[in-house]
Design an enzyme around this catalytic site. Structure first.
Site: not given
Lengths: 311, 276
Positions: A35, A56, A81, A107, A119
């Site tokens: 991604s 993360e 995130f 994103h 998201q």
């Protein structure tokens, strides 16, 4: 305007290229490399690519350790995130020790569309700007992103790069004169200045065309570097055009608008208006539908200009 | 450069000096975490004086040096004491602990004090940084080893377990995690707050080689560190049973945790006599 690649795709291409010349460059991933497009680097340089799994916080600490050992560590995940899940790690393991770590949040914004608000990083720029020692960059198109990645590769201190998901129009077909901390005046004008970055630079130009039809000449600045802000470009805009609209695909609180407003108030106060995500989460939908519903369009910028007091 | 191994008796003598420094500088500062420092003192003395850590105090950025990361950053007085004793900076600085302008901040700050390998103080982060250091050493082909000391209360942080999983994935046999299991944390006994004992089987379940030892028996600490160094293909954990405030536990019996507060001047005098 011709459509180009997304900022995240361009980032992935630029990073893989940067790896050719920067032998100390390493990349850490939390299993989203297809991604975030760091897979382009990972396939080329598997020995310098570390996928630590969906973790993360650990990803950021590992990047800090690599950087403390002399590497330039790039790490990437979705903006929401990486900034929200691992903020303490970014603060303690990167910003405070002032390490050579580059953080890329993909994103970002509401234009990711159907995946919905969980998201969508809409607070990432604000969070990144609140980390001392961080440089914060929001590139607008393909040529700008190529240059931004190269510039960050030459920087020894921490940085955040924001990268959107959708394809974006090419604004700098003849090459982008990108310098960290220096705004690009992409359109001349003396009646008002529209300061934008990322996905909102193209609508800012479209708004300027619409305004020109009604006799208002808008200056447009691509403010790709939010921190450090280009104080002189902001000052010139305030003094020479007298009115400013800021447009960003981000929460109004703490984003580009806040940073520009602080600079304007300190240097040369003029009336301002702000286009961005109001104090709300967005929802699932098609990117264009969302941008329209949440007021991130050329028409919204035109309306903001018209809302300013007349000169 | 190779650092020599002192005898167990000499290491014990050094540890005694470190403990005196810890008490003196925290009492002078009027704040700090002496008991959290005292529990880890024998471990740290073994690392620095036992020929385990390869370092050069006069060249703190020597690329091939071993890394010592104090993940439980509140034990900073211990780190400062040993760094001063081995020559990173003058002992004269120790009384400036926690004062404005001093490089000896309440928690370690690597930007201000060369020889500190990680800026810590937010618990749970040191092992991830250690994983990064160990990966870099493997990439560079350096013999560098990384030693991370955590607290047992700190093991409640999820990031520690994330780090453990990644260390196993990359077979980091150049990484050692030493848990200073003193049994206490800020508000009480670790067994009452969040009991993670037994820790060694948990490390083993995560693919690590784990040993459990008496963290105040210097001979045991050295033997465990040697065994960790000889272990190939996986990271090593040493769960060191310790006593918070050691060896002042009798003196502090009414408050065995005594967390985050210095000894009073009278207590310090008494403690220094015990450590004479």
């Amino acid at each position: 305007m011709k459509m180009g690649k997304s900022v995240r795709e361009t980032f992935g291409i630029a990073l893989a290229q940067l790896g050719d010349t920067h032998k100390d460059l390493v990349v850490v991933d939390a299993d989203v490399h297809n991604s975030t497009r760091t897979e382009l680097f990972g396939k080329k340089y598997p020995d310098r690519f570390f996928n630590v799994g969906i973790a993360e916080s650990n990803m950021v600490g590992v990047a800090g350790g690599l950087a403390a050992s002399g590497k330039q560590a790039w790490l990437s995940s979705f903006a929401a995130f990486i900034m929200c899940n691992a903020y303490d790690q970014l603060r303690m393991s990167v910003a405070f020790p002032n390490l050579n770590v580059k953080v890329v949040g993909t994103h970002a914004g509401i234009s990711i569309g159907e995946d919905g608000p969980s998201q969508m990083g809409i607070e990432d720029v604000s969070l990144a700007c609140s980390l001392p020692n961080f440089t914060v960059v929001v590139p607008s198109d393909e040529p700008c992103t190529m240059k931004a990645v190269e510039a960050l590769g030459a920087l020894k201190t921490p940085a955040y790069l924001r990268a959107g998901r959708p394809n974006v129009p090419i604004l700098y077909e003849n090459g982008c004169d990108f310098q960290l901390g220096k705004a690009i005046q992409i359109r001349q004008g003396t009646d008002v200045t529209i300061i934008a970055n990322g996905l909102m630079v193209a609508p800012a130009l479209e708004a300027a065309e619409k305004l020109a039809a009604s006799g208002v000449q808008a200056r447009v600045l691509d403010m790709h570097t939010v921190k450090p802000i280009d104080e002189s470009a902001v000052s010139a805009a305030a003094k020479e055009t007298g009115r400013i609209v800021v447009a960003e695909e981000h929460m109004l609180h703490g984003g580009l608008g806040s940073v520009v407003a602080m600079s304007v108030v300190r240097q040369h106060p003029v009336p301002m208006r702000f286009v961005g995500v109001k104090d709300t989460f967005a929802e699932s939908g098609k990117p264009d539908e969302l941008l329209k519903k949440y007021g991130l369009t050329a028409d919204a910028i035109v309306a903001a200009v018209k809302d300013l007091p007349k000169k | 450069m190779a650092t020599p191994r002192l005898s167990v008796a000499d290491i014990q003598t050094k540890a005694k000096q470190l403990r005196r420094d810890i008490i003196e500088c925290t009492t002078a500062a009027g704040s700090g975490h002496p008991t959290s420092s005292l529990s880890a003192t024998d471990i740290v003395a073994a690392l620095y004086y036992g020929g385990i850590l390869q370092y050069d105090a006069k060249n703190p950025h020597w690329p091939q040096r071993d890394r010592f990361i104090l993940s439980k950053g509140h034990a900073a007085p211990l780190l400062y004491a040993v760094m001063a004793e081995v020559g990173y900076f003058s002992r004269d600085l120790l009384p400036t602990l926690r004062q404005i302008g001093s490089v000896l901040e309440g928690h370690p700050n690597m930007r201000r004090l060369p020889g500190v390998e990680a800026s810590t103080g937010s618990l749970g982060q040191g092992l991830s940084i250690g994983v990064g250091c160990s990966l870099a050493a493997k990439l560079d082909g350096y013999p560098t080893r990384t030693y991370v000391v955590t607290g047992d209360g700190e093991m409640a942080e999820g990031q520690v377990w994330e780090a453990m999983m990644s260390a196993e994935k990359y077979k980091l046999d150049n990484l050692v995690c030493i848990v200073d299991q003193n049994g206490y944390q800020q508000t009480g006994a670790t067994k009452d707050v969040l009991d993670l004992k037994p820790l060694a089987p948990r490390f083993e379940a995560f693919g690590w080689f784990a040993q459990e030892i008496d963290g105040h028996d210097v001979g045991q600490v050295l033997a465990a560190l040697d065994k960790a160094a000889a272990t190939k293909g996986r990271p090593s954990a040493i769960v060191a049973r310790t006593v918070k405030g050691y060896p002042l536990q009798q003196m502090l019996a009414s408050d065995p945790n005594h967390h985050g507060k210095p000894l009073t001047k009278d207590e310090a005098t008494q403690a220094l006599a015990l450590l004479a």
